[in-house]
Design an enzyme around this catalytic site. Structure first.
Site, PDB file in Angstrom:
ATOM      1  N   THR A 100       0.806  -1.226   0.000  1.00 30.69           N
ATOM      2  CA  THR A 100       0.000   0.000   0.000  1.00 30.69           C
ATOM      3  C   THR A 100       0.835   1.270   0.000  1.00 30.69           C
ATOM      4  O   THR A 100       0.560   2.219  -0.738  1.00 30.69           O
ATOM      5  CB  THR A 100      -0.910   0.017   1.246  1.00 30.69           C
ATOM      6  OG1 THR A 100      -1.741  -1.145   1.235  1.00 30.69           O
ATOM      7  CG2 THR A 100      -1.773   1.262   1.274  1.00 30.69           C
ATOM      8  N   GLN A 129      -5.044  -1.858  -3.092  1.00 33.76           N
ATOM      9  CA  GLN A 129      -4.934  -0.522  -2.511  1.00 33.76           C
ATOM     10  C   GLN A 129      -4.148   0.385  -3.461  1.00 33.76           C
ATOM     11  O   GLN A 129      -3.164  -0.039  -4.063  1.00 33.76           O
ATOM     12  CB  GLN A 129      -4.237  -0.584  -1.157  1.00 33.76           C
ATOM     13  CG  GLN A 129      -4.996  -1.385  -0.102  1.00 33.76           C
ATOM     14  CD  GLN A 129      -4.616  -2.840  -0.064  1.00 33.76           C
ATOM     15  OE1 GLN A 129      -4.171  -3.414  -1.062  1.00 33.76           O
ATOM     16  NE2 GLN A 129      -4.765  -3.458   1.104  1.00 33.76           N
ATOM     17  N   ASP A 152      -8.258   3.376  -0.410  1.00 33.91           N
ATOM     18  CA  ASP A 152      -7.125   4.066   0.225  1.00 33.91           C
ATOM     19  C   ASP A 152      -6.703   5.326  -0.526  1.00 33.91           C
ATOM     20  O   ASP A 152      -5.508   5.564  -0.733  1.00 33.91           O
ATOM     21  CB  ASP A 152      -5.932   3.115   0.364  1.00 33.91           C
ATOM     22  CG  ASP A 152      -6.186   1.979   1.332  1.00 33.91           C
ATOM     23  OD1 ASP A 152      -7.274   1.941   1.925  1.00 33.91           O
ATOM     24  OD2 ASP A 152      -5.307   1.110   1.470  1.00 33.91           O
ATOM     25  N   ASP A 175     -12.131   2.448   2.977  1.00 36.37           N
ATOM     26  CA  ASP A 175     -11.126   3.078   3.848  1.00 36.37           C
ATOM     27  C   ASP A 175     -10.396   4.195   3.114  1.00 36.37           C
ATOM     28  O   ASP A 175      -9.174   4.332   3.230  1.00 36.37           O
ATOM     29  CB  ASP A 175     -10.112   2.039   4.340  1.00 36.37           C
ATOM     30  CG  ASP A 175     -10.756   0.873   5.083  1.00 36.37           C
ATOM     31  OD1 ASP A 175     -11.850   1.049   5.629  1.00 36.37           O
ATOM     32  OD2 ASP A 175     -10.145  -0.220   5.096  1.00 36.37           O
ATOM     33  N   ARG A 231     -14.324   2.601  10.463  1.00 40.20           N
ATOM     34  CA  ARG A 231     -13.951   1.430  11.250  1.00 40.20           C
ATOM     35  C   ARG A 231     -12.528   1.662  11.750  1.00 40.20           C
ATOM     36  O   ARG A 231     -11.710   2.311  11.069  1.00 40.20           O
ATOM     37  CB  ARG A 231     -14.052   0.142  10.436  1.00 40.20           C
ATOM     38  CG  ARG A 231     -13.208   0.088   9.180  1.00 40.20           C
ATOM     39  CD  ARG A 231     -13.345  -1.267   8.506  1.00 40.20           C
ATOM     40  NE  ARG A 231     -12.528  -1.354   7.294  1.00 40.20           N
ATOM     41  CZ  ARG A 231     -12.330  -2.499   6.608  1.00 40.20           C
ATOM     42  NH1 ARG A 231     -12.881  -3.631   7.041  1.00 40.20           N
ATOM     43  NH2 ARG A 231     -11.593  -2.501   5.515  1.00 40.20           N
ATOM     44  N   TRP A 233      -8.842   1.224  12.279  1.00 44.23           N
ATOM     45  CA  TRP A 233      -7.670   0.515  11.792  1.00 44.23           C
ATOM     46  C   TRP A 233      -6.784   0.092  12.960  1.00 44.23           C
ATOM     47  O   TRP A 233      -6.147  -0.960  12.929  1.00 44.23           O
ATOM     48  CB  TRP A 233      -6.902   1.428  10.820  1.00 44.23           C
ATOM     49  CG  TRP A 233      -5.743   0.775  10.143  1.00 44.23           C
ATOM     50  CD1 TRP A 233      -5.520  -0.563   9.953  1.00 44.23           C
ATOM     51  CD2 TRP A 233      -4.634   1.447   9.540  1.00 44.23           C
ATOM     52  NE1 TRP A 233      -4.343  -0.768   9.273  1.00 44.23           N
ATOM     53  CE2 TRP A 233      -3.781   0.453   9.012  1.00 44.23           C
ATOM     54  CE3 TRP A 233      -4.281   2.783   9.397  1.00 44.23           C
ATOM     55  CZ2 TRP A 233      -2.588   0.765   8.347  1.00 44.23           C
ATOM     56  CZ3 TRP A 233      -3.109   3.096   8.727  1.00 44.23           C
ATOM     57  CH2 TRP A 233      -2.272   2.087   8.209  1.00 44.23           C
TER      58      TRP A 233
END
Length: 314
Positions: A100, A129, A152, A175, A231, A233
């Site tokens: 990532t 990602q 991402d 996310d 959420r 991480w």
């Protein structure tokens, strides 16, 4: 005394981050500027400058993987038109096991850097990602910018770093705003392209604030109807939505524990006076919080960016 300290902090923040430019460098793909790429212009700047250099980027598509190095400060990168001045690249995590954190289109390591009136994009296929903006520096400002991507899109990588997003458009799938920095998103549009999660904060336990969304508008692509606000991480993730407009795509529960009940004991998830079909809090998870008026009024620029032992270090 506390009020005076807050005023001093705000004045210093304004002087340091909103300083007036003294030099201007023109970038243009057609060769009419001093440089044809943004990276060349960045590399021409002197290390640790005590004055501001403006890099003015004319309309065009700049396919570059850009790094603003840690030894550069006081740089403003200003596009001619946010929709027509586009910095783009297409790396994703599954290219040669890249992972990532190397997929960024733009990585900002320096402090006191401003981006204004441009688009930062990762247009990789949805195969993993793919970060558009990766931040490591402190006191970074993004004004009237677009951030385009999928999973991402924006990674705020540095603990305790302070970021300010104003009048920006941010889109993604999963996310797509994630990391550990303290960031204020003000008057931004947050657009979900998939049924998934908007934020994945990893706020340090010691940080008083993480992600704060104020007066933002949460929208979604057609057919999207199951999006969570966030959420965690990491434990102690902090995310607050204050006076935002939430579309009907936001699920009634609001928040997700990342399939780990222990996160419910530490996550700092809160809301205050949001509006729209997705703002009904009657079915929110019990471990999230609704702020009082007094608590919400305490979420100011001064407190977000200046409540620490050292004037600039949390």
């Amino acid at each position: 005394m506390k009020r005076l300290f807050g005023m001093v902090c705000l004045m210093l923040f304004a002087v340091t981050v909103w300083g007036q430019g003294q030099d201007t460098i023109i970038v243009s793909r057609d060769g009419t500027g001093k440089y044809r790429t943004v990276q060349e212009a960045i590399e021409s700047a002197r290390a640790f400058m005590d004055y501001t250099v403006t890099i003015y980027v004319k309309n065009g598509t700049y396919k570059e993987k850009i790094v603003v190095p840690a030894w550069l400060e006081n740089i403003e990168i200003i596009g001619e038109d946010k929709d027509k001045t586009i910095i783009t690249y297409d790396d994703h995590a599954n290219i040669n096991k890249m992972g990532t954190f190397r997929t960024y289109s733009v990585k900002v390591e320096g402090n006191n850097i401003t981006f204004r009136n441009l688009t930062i994009e990762n247009n990789a296929a949805q195969l993993g990602q793919a970060v558009a903006l990766h931040t490591e520096g402190d006191r970074l400002k993004f004004i009237n910018c677009r951030f385009l991507g999928n999973q991402d899109t924006i990674y705020t990588g540095a603990k305790f770093a302070r970021l300010y997003f104003k009048d920006c458009y941010i889109e993604g799938t999963t996310d797509f705003i994630f990391g550990s920095s303290t960031a204020l998103f003000e008057d931004c549009t947050i657009h979900s392209k998939r049924n998934s999660y908007i934020t994945a904060a990893s706020t340090p336990r010691e940080a008083e604030y993480g992600y704060v969304f104020k007066h933002c508008k949460l929208t979604a692509a057609q057919g999207i109807n199951k999006v969570y606000l966030g959420r965690p991480w990491r434990p102690y993730a902090y995310t607050l939505f204050i006076e935002c407009e939430m579309g009907k795509h936001i699920v009634p529960a609001g928040w997700h524990n990342w399939k780990n009940p222990d996160n419910e004991k530490t996550a700092r998830y809160a809301e205050y006076k949001n509006t729209g079909e997705g703002a009904d809090v009657s079915q929110r998870v019990g471990w999230s919080k609704q702020l009082t008026k007094k608590e919400a009024e305490a979420v100011t620029v001064e407190n977000l960016f200046c409540t620490h032992d050292n004037m600039w270090k949390f």
